[in-house]
Design a protein around this motif. Structure first.
Motif, PDB file in Angstrom:
ATOM      1  N   SER A  32      -1.326   7.292  21.467  1.00  0.00           N
ATOM      2  CA  SER A  32      -1.245   6.173  22.407  1.00  0.00           C
ATOM      3  C   SER A  32      -2.422   6.137  23.374  1.00  0.00           C
ATOM      4  CB  SER A  32       0.064   6.253  23.206  1.00  0.00           C
ATOM      5  OG  SER A  32       1.179   6.174  22.342  1.00  0.00           O
ATOM      6  N   GLY A  33      -3.375   7.039  23.182  1.00  0.00           N
ATOM      7  CA  GLY A  33      -4.585   7.018  24.002  1.00  0.00           C
ATOM      8  C   GLY A  33      -4.564   7.905  25.226  1.00  0.00           C
ATOM      9  N   MET A  34      -3.509   8.693  25.406  1.00  0.00           N
ATOM     10  CA  MET A  34      -3.461   9.602  26.541  1.00  0.00           C
ATOM     11  C   MET A  34      -4.262  10.872  26.261  1.00  0.00           C
ATOM     12  SD  MET A  34       0.378   9.485  28.204  1.00  0.00           S
ATOM     13  CE  MET A  34       1.392   9.171  26.768  1.00  0.00           C
ATOM     14  N   THR A  35      -4.768  11.470  27.332  1.00  0.00           N
ATOM     15  CA  THR A  35      -5.436  12.761  27.237  1.00  0.00           C
ATOM     16  C   THR A  35      -4.426  13.853  27.581  1.00  0.00           C
ATOM     17  OG1 THR A  35      -7.576  11.855  27.869  1.00  0.00           O
ATOM     18  CG2 THR A  35      -7.270  14.227  28.172  1.00  0.00           C
ATOM     19  N   VAL A  36      -4.251  14.828  26.681  1.00  0.00           N
ATOM     20  CA  VAL A  36      -3.376  15.972  26.964  1.00  0.00           C
ATOM     21  C   VAL A  36      -4.268  17.066  27.558  1.00  0.00           C
ATOM     22  CG1 VAL A  36      -1.770  17.661  26.016  1.00  0.00           C
ATOM     23  CG2 VAL A  36      -1.840  15.337  25.082  1.00  0.00           C
ATOM     24  N   ALA A  37      -4.209  17.218  28.877  1.00  0.00           N
ATOM     25  CA  ALA A  37      -5.148  18.084  29.601  1.00  0.00           C
ATOM     26  C   ALA A  37      -4.783  19.559  29.559  1.00  0.00           C
ATOM     27  CB  ALA A  37      -5.249  17.617  31.051  1.00  0.00           C
ATOM     28  N   GLY A  38      -3.573  19.892  29.139  1.00  0.00           N
ATOM     29  CA  GLY A  38      -3.177  21.298  29.084  1.00  0.00           C
ATOM     30  C   GLY A  38      -1.793  21.450  28.482  1.00  0.00           C
ATOM     31  N   HIS A  39      -1.529  22.610  27.906  1.00  0.00           N
ATOM     32  CA  HIS A  39      -0.209  22.937  27.348  1.00  0.00           C
ATOM     33  C   HIS A  39       0.130  24.360  27.771  1.00  0.00           C
ATOM     34  CE1 HIS A  39       2.743  22.547  23.704  1.00  0.00           C
ATOM     35  NE2 HIS A  39       3.261  23.267  24.685  1.00  0.00           N
ATOM     36  N   GLU A  40       1.144  24.487  28.619  1.00  0.00           N
ATOM     37  CA  GLU A  40       1.563  25.792  29.138  1.00  0.00           C
ATOM     38  C   GLU A  40       2.931  26.169  28.566  1.00  0.00           C
ATOM     39  OE1 GLU A  40      -0.382  27.693  30.999  1.00  0.00           O
ATOM     40  OE2 GLU A  40      -1.960  26.161  31.024  1.00  0.00           O
ATOM     41  N   TYR A  41       3.271  27.448  28.688  1.00  0.00           N
ATOM     42  CA  TYR A  41       4.506  27.966  28.084  1.00  0.00           C
ATOM     43  C   TYR A  41       5.324  28.760  29.092  1.00  0.00           C
ATOM     44  CZ  TYR A  41       1.672  26.788  24.060  1.00  0.00           C
ATOM     45  OH  TYR A  41       0.873  26.103  23.170  1.00  0.00           O
ATOM     46  N   THR A  42       6.642  28.630  28.974  1.00  0.00           N
ATOM     47  CA  THR A  42       7.568  29.412  29.785  1.00  0.00           C
ATOM     48  C   THR A  42       8.713  29.853  28.888  1.00  0.00           C
ATOM     49  OG1 THR A  42       8.873  29.392  31.824  1.00  0.00           O
ATOM     50  CG2 THR A  42       8.796  27.323  30.579  1.00  0.00           C
ATOM     51  N   THR A  43       9.873  30.182  29.453  1.00  0.00           N
ATOM     52  CA  THR A  43      11.043  30.567  28.655  1.00  0.00           C
ATOM     53  C   THR A  43      12.262  29.813  29.174  1.00  0.00           C
ATOM     54  OG1 THR A  43      11.901  32.374  30.043  1.00  0.00           O
ATOM     55  CG2 THR A  43      10.066  32.902  28.540  1.00  0.00           C
ATOM     56  N   ASP A  44      13.345  29.890  28.407  1.00  0.00           N
ATOM     57  CA  ASP A  44      14.582  29.213  28.832  1.00  0.00           C
ATOM     58  C   ASP A  44      15.398  30.079  29.786  1.00  0.00           C
ATOM     59  OD1 ASP A  44      15.300  31.086  26.952  1.00  0.00           O
ATOM     60  OD2 ASP A  44      16.714  29.797  25.899  1.00  0.00           O
ATOM     61  N   LYS A  45      14.780  31.148  30.295  1.00  0.00           N
ATOM     62  CA  LYS A  45      15.431  31.995  31.304  1.00  0.00           C
ATOM     63  C   LYS A  45      14.653  31.986  32.618  1.00  0.00           C
ATOM     64  CE  LYS A  45      18.429  33.679  28.246  1.00  0.00           C
ATOM     65  NZ  LYS A  45      17.989  32.915  27.071  1.00  0.00           N
ATOM     66  N   ALA A  46      13.449  31.427  32.608  1.00  0.00           N
ATOM     67  CA  ALA A  46      12.562  31.461  33.775  1.00  0.00           C
ATOM     68  C   ALA A  46      13.092  30.613  34.924  1.00  0.00           C
ATOM     69  CB  ALA A  46      11.168  30.989  33.380  1.00  0.00           C
ATOM     70  N   VAL A  47      12.714  30.989  36.144  1.00  0.00           N
ATOM     71  CA  VAL A  47      13.065  30.210  37.337  1.00  0.00           C
ATOM     72  C   VAL A  47      11.848  29.961  38.218  1.00  0.00           C
ATOM     73  CG1 VAL A  47      15.488  30.900  37.414  1.00  0.00           C
ATOM     74  CG2 VAL A  47      13.774  32.320  38.540  1.00  0.00           C
ATOM     75  N   ASP A  48      10.755  30.689  37.976  1.00  0.00           N
ATOM     76  CA  ASP A  48       9.542  30.538  38.781  1.00  0.00           C
ATOM     77  C   ASP A  48       8.409  29.985  37.909  1.00  0.00           C
ATOM     78  OD1 ASP A  48       7.423  30.662  40.512  1.00  0.00           O
ATOM     79  OD2 ASP A  48       7.492  32.829  40.841  1.00  0.00           O
ATOM     80  N   PHE A  49       7.950  28.808  38.265  1.00  0.00           N
ATOM     81  CA  PHE A  49       6.905  28.136  37.483  1.00  0.00           C
ATOM     82  C   PHE A  49       5.631  27.924  38.300  1.00  0.00           C
ATOM     83  CE2 PHE A  49      11.189  26.736  36.434  1.00  0.00           C
ATOM     84  CZ  PHE A  49      11.282  27.175  35.125  1.00  0.00           C
ATOM     85  N   THR A  50       5.539  28.633  39.427  1.00  0.00           N
ATOM     86  CA  THR A  50       4.434  28.429  40.362  1.00  0.00           C
ATOM     87  C   THR A  50       3.075  28.630  39.717  1.00  0.00           C
ATOM     88  OG1 THR A  50       5.877  29.230  42.131  1.00  0.00           O
ATOM     89  CG2 THR A  50       3.528  29.069  42.620  1.00  0.00           C
TER      90      THR A  50
END
Length: 374
Positions: free
Chosen positions: A190-208
């Motif tokens: 659709s023409g968007m720029t994907v500037a980054g892809h980060e990873y976490t878990t389904d147990k995490a609570v801190d995404f700082t």
């Protein structure tokens, strides 16, 4: 003489109970997260199935000349793949041949092999495309797939929100990864720029840490492939870090739990995609919501209507096949069509719905609020 009268009375009492004894009992299994962070979804889904069973038993329906009595057997799979496989084996070993669930793609994919080997008919909302790509004939997805949920959220972001630059975070579950990849694919198309892809878990609570990294990229939106127990805190932390980007996601953040966990950080800045048409505009949607609220003293959440429909789909197919044999019932589902609360259930050869609209939601006063079907 007294003995004869007593024997006659006992015999008549036995005859009075005979119709019940001749009823066909069909046990419906439910596999979902009934404990842990996702228990709110598991219980809501279970209640949808329970409401359908209670209504069917109140009618009741007749199959093969016998009344059918439905029983719900609900098991906690904890949203965990290993536990889900154990639940599947337990349900199959106990003779259950109809299951609604599992809820999580990461559980449904490995558990589906157990169900297939046992000839169990399964109706799941798990959205990872891999689920129905395995070729199991008794497996039906009663919801949109990640392909539809992720791609339509990307289309909405591009066409309606006019987003040009986006970042992606996924929780590394089968669901989260699949959803994120489908979003990325359509975002780029659709023409968007994907500037980054980060990873976490389904147990995490801190995404700082990952949010700080994305803040420097000045993205207009962040798409999160994951669940509300992480999505709510993520929205809070975005606000704390001064990130003005919108938070986008799939069906698993389209829930009141997102509002509870995110507080006033969850509002018009959060958008999500959910399979199915608007319940309020569906022919039997308002009636279903009223019945559910009266029975459980709560509003139905994301997939209560889908689980309600899944049980009724089974019952309707039993009547069409005039049998409770799972092979015949599965055949009736495959070849037929059933109009439920949340959609029309007609399936392609893989077991995916031929047509599954997607509704885009935002949040008002902590509750999901539908914008449009897309």
């Amino acid at each position: 003489m007294q003995y004869t009268r007593l024997a006659l009375a006992l015999a008549l009492a036995g005859l009075a109970g005979t119709p019940l004894a001749q009823d066909t009992v069909v046990r419906i299994g439910h596999s979902g997260p009934l404990s842990g962070a996702q228990a709110f979804s598991g219980k809501d889904n279970e209640n949808g199935a329970r409401l359908a069973i209670e209504e069917l038993n109140a009618k009741p329906i007749t199959v093969g000349g016998k009344k059918v009595k439905f029983e719900l057997v609900s098991e906690d799979d904890q949203g965990d793949p290993k536990a889900g496989v154990n639940v599947a084996q337990k349900l199959a070993d106990s003779g259950i041949r109809y299951v609604v669930g599992p809820y999580n793609s990461g559980v449904a994919i490995p558990a589906s092999r157990v169900y297939a080997n046992a000839g169990v008919v399964v109706a799941s909302v798990a959205s990872n495309p891999k689920l129905t790509q395995q070729g199991y004939k008794n497996l039906f997805r009663v919801n949109a797939s990640d392909t539809q949920l992720g791609s339509k959220m990307a289309l909405y972001a591009a066409k309606e929100l006019k987003v040009k630059t986006v970042a992606v975070i996924d929780d590394r579950t089968a669901f989260g990864q699949g959803l994120a990849e489908e979003f990325k694919k359509q975002a780029r198309a659709s023409g968007m720029t994907v500037a980054g892809h980060e990873y976490t878990t389904d147990k995490a609570v801190d995404f700082t840490s990952i949010l700080t990294k994305l803040r420097s990229k000045n993205v207009e939106a962040i798409f999160f492939g994951g669940y509300a127990p992480q999505g709510g805190p993520m929205a809070r932390q975005m606000r704390q870090l001064g990130i003005k980007a919108k938070l986008l996601g799939g069906d698993t953040i389209c829930t009141s739990e997102m509002g509870k966990l995110g507080g006033d950080a969850v509002g018009a800045n959060v958008l999500c995609s959910q399979g199915g048409a608007l319940l309020d505009k569906a022919a039997s949607g308002p009636a279903f919501k009223a019945k559910f609220k009266k029975r459980f003293l709560a509003e139905p959440d994301v997939y209560a209507a889908s689980y309600y429909d899944a049980v009724n789909l089974f019952a309707n197919a039993m009547q069409q096949a005039n049998s409770v044999d799972p092979a015949k019932v599965s055949g009736a589902i495959s070849s037929g069509s059933y109009q439920g609360v949340a959609g029309t259930y007609a399936f392609d050869t893989k077991g995916d719905m031929k047509s599954s609209p997607v509704t885009i939601f935002t949040f008002k006063a902590g509750q999901p609020s539908a914008i449009t079907s897309y």
